[in-house]
Design a protein around this motif. Sequence first.
Motif, mmCIF file in Angstrom:
data_model
loop_
_atom_site.group_PDB
_atom_site.id
_atom_site.type_symbol
_atom_site.label_atom_id
_atom_site.label_comp_id
_atom_site.label_asym_id
_atom_site.label_seq_id
_atom_site.Cartn_x
_atom_site.Cartn_y
_atom_site.Cartn_z
ATOM 1 N N UNK A 179 42.309 -46.184 39.551
ATOM 2 C CA UNK A 179 41.245 -45.113 39.890
ATOM 3 C C UNK A 179 41.331 -43.886 39.960
ATOM 4 N N UNK A 180 42.305 -43.260 40.064
ATOM 5 C CA UNK A 180 42.779 -42.176 39.602
ATOM 6 C C UNK A 180 41.865 -41.470 38.576
ATOM 7 N N UNK A 181 41.945 -42.422 37.267
ATOM 8 C CA UNK A 181 41.917 -42.447 35.800
ATOM 9 C C UNK A 181 39.759 -42.344 35.749
ATOM 10 N N UNK A 182 39.883 -43.298 36.960
ATOM 11 C CA UNK A 182 37.934 -43.132 36.442
ATOM 12 C C UNK A 182 37.599 -42.118 37.707
ATOM 13 N N UNK A 183 38.160 -41.191 37.922
ATOM 14 C CA UNK A 183 37.280 -39.668 38.549
ATOM 15 C C UNK A 183 37.865 -38.832 37.204
ATOM 16 N N UNK A 184 38.313 -38.792 36.356
ATOM 17 C CA UNK A 184 38.073 -38.083 35.310
ATOM 18 C C UNK A 184 37.123 -38.665 33.994
ATOM 19 N N UNK A 185 36.372 -37.652 34.172
ATOM 20 C CA UNK A 185 34.856 -37.824 33.203
ATOM 21 C C UNK A 185 35.782 -37.873 31.888
ATOM 22 N N UNK A 186 36.675 -37.344 31.419
ATOM 23 C CA UNK A 186 37.345 -37.550 30.055
ATOM 24 C C UNK A 186 38.069 -38.881 29.662
ATOM 25 N N UNK A 187 38.905 -39.775 30.955
ATOM 26 C CA UNK A 187 39.178 -40.548 30.565
ATOM 27 C C UNK A 187 38.717 -41.992 31.073
ATOM 28 N N UNK A 188 37.140 -41.711 30.969
ATOM 29 C CA UNK A 188 37.052 -43.158 31.993
ATOM 30 C C UNK A 188 36.779 -44.698 30.755
ATOM 31 N N UNK A 189 36.439 -43.664 30.193
ATOM 32 C CA UNK A 189 36.680 -44.902 28.281
ATOM 33 C C UNK A 189 37.741 -45.806 28.224
ATOM 34 N N UNK A 190 39.182 -45.192 29.027
ATOM 35 C CA UNK A 190 40.196 -46.265 28.579
ATOM 36 C C UNK A 190 39.743 -47.030 29.109
ATOM 37 N N UNK A 191 41.065 -48.701 27.930
ATOM 38 C CA UNK A 191 40.742 -49.745 29.031
ATOM 39 C C UNK A 191 42.140 -49.679 30.094
ATOM 40 N N UNK A 192 41.690 -50.318 31.225
ATOM 41 C CA UNK A 192 42.430 -50.878 32.245
ATOM 42 C C UNK A 192 44.255 -50.843 32.031
ATOM 43 N N UNK A 193 44.918 -50.621 32.386
ATOM 44 C CA UNK A 193 46.542 -50.331 32.081
ATOM 45 C C UNK A 193 47.177 -51.450 32.784
ATOM 46 N N UNK A 194 47.922 -52.669 32.031
ATOM 47 C CA UNK A 194 48.805 -53.968 32.584
ATOM 48 C C UNK A 194 49.645 -54.148 32.100
ATOM 49 N N UNK A 195 50.362 -54.776 32.515
ATOM 50 C CA UNK A 195 52.392 -55.364 31.790
ATOM 51 C C UNK A 195 52.176 -55.857 30.489
#
Length: 625
Positions: free
Chosen positions: A60-76
């Motif tokens: 959710x924090x990364x979605x607020x950063x426009x430069x990091x919106x293209x990242x794949x969701x982190x997981x285990x």
Amino acid sequence: MDPGREHIFRVFWPERLCQPIKESGYLVGWNLGSGVVVVATKVGFANTTQVTGYLNEFQRQQQQNSARRDLVPATIVGYLSREGEGLCEIDPRDQSELWIDAFTARTLVAFRDVLAFGLAVPGRVIVTVYDESIGKPWHYYLAAPINLDLTATSHTEHCSSSNRPSKQLPLQHILDHVNAAKDLYGHIHVDPPQSNPAAQQPQPALVGLRIGNTVAACAARFLRLSDMRVAGVRVTKISAVGQQLDLIVRRGMHAIEQWRSRCYTKRGEHEPHNAQYANFWNSAWVVALDVFLGCVVGVLLAMHSQAVSEWMLGALNQYTVTSLEQTIVWLRGWPAGLKLNNGLDGFLAELFLWLIHFWTLVFQPFTRYMRAVVMVAGYSGFVGGFSMQLAVLSDALALTTLHTYWFYMVATRIFHWQLMSMYSLFNLFRGRKHNVLRNRIDSCDYDLDQLLIGTILFTLLTYLFPTVLVYYLTFVGRRLAVIMAQGLLEILLGLLNHCPAFYLASWLRDPLMFPGGVCYDINSHYERRFIEAAWHMPGSPVRLSRDPIPLSARNRMNVTVLHMKSMSVPLTALFFQYYQIWVQFSASYLSQGILRSLVTGEVIRPVQRLQHTMIPGLSDDGTIG
């Protein structure tokens, strides 16, 4: 994923996990598909539910950063256990698309299996060890050298399925997740007040923004005045002082925009921030250096204003009046043995001598204010810096040599007219003429009277041509000298306005602040940190590797270890602004157009200013794009 076929897995492993661990834990990171896994860190103090909650909050924090919106969701992505320990929870392993089962044997790291939905997949593991740069958020990996020129449109090359196989991932896409690993580590292992600083800016910054908004409003009004045109030409293209004032205002407005976006602090939020941060502070350093030099020169000019004004008056009188009169008088005879036409030579000499006398009468009343001009130039350094003093000098040079420009225009028009006339008469002499409709030379039948008159005129112009050529070369030489002097001042202005002082200081202090790509070391010491586990198979005796491993598995993993390092840009890349200035200078002052104008007698127009191209959003002609 076919469990019967051998696969190649690319695992990006942080350097921190190459050290002995105190407790087992889950490996968190990103599964990018195509067998690529980026491991960010290990979580050893929480269960699966808690780890998933941390990752969702981080997403959710990364979605607020426009430069990091293209990242794949982190997981285990796996589990790292100590020697003799294992994973008690079975659900994460069985439900994961790709699971890394690794363990440590004393000081070494080994891979048991790579599982796909709980099934072991045979294959080879290519481990790429990277440095998370925890504590240095301005360090990051780039596949290509960083673009320090903020005016250039940077396009990140993303791989499409039509251009390359779908199983391959672009390197920069992988490195974006590697760069985000330090943020994920800070979110999990650092206290929330430290990992999530207050978004509100301090009170001094807010006050600075309010002052900056007021200054920006005043600057916008000034820019409207700078767009005024005289005879169809913008004021900033005619006057170096106006151009320098326009540059200062635009640079100030750009600095206010950078202050609003907090480019004055080191943050690793996105890739262009290092370039913006360096650009902001380099502008501040350049202004400080410019003002310092301007104050020094201003004090010297104020102390010696009388001597400087007298020297300038003597130099102007010597090189713009006396030497010019002596040259014209020398041309009235037979200069260098050339026998010129006496009538035309005398006429041109009297014409230019009268123009010189007229200029002397016009310019003489202004000589009494020369000391005031020197004082104004000195005091301008306290406000606009040394660059403003150079701009004043450039405008003063243009004004004091205005009469040589008149002489050049007169001589050029006469030379060009005579040259074109001789060219047309020469075509007539050959029985040719210029076809205006098709823009070519065609044959033509002339009458005898036309050929006779054309031949006589061609002969007369040919004999008069040496006299016109001598005067043309005299004044075109002086015009070129003035242009080169102004070009030298333009180069000095460009070198001062775009001095990479902060770039050099930052590069010498921390070269990796400006990444220039990545390199791989296959013979690093990290290779000895990973082992290929020797397993005991059913019905066969147990074989031990360099460390005793009392665990068993279905297959043996082949491990290749690479160490990924970030390279810095070369020192020459910091002088990109000087390279652009040289390109503009060579295109304007050393172009074929100037040489063609000299040969054909066309007027050499004022050359382009070497400024304004280093500010984002500003085109070469000084207009906002």
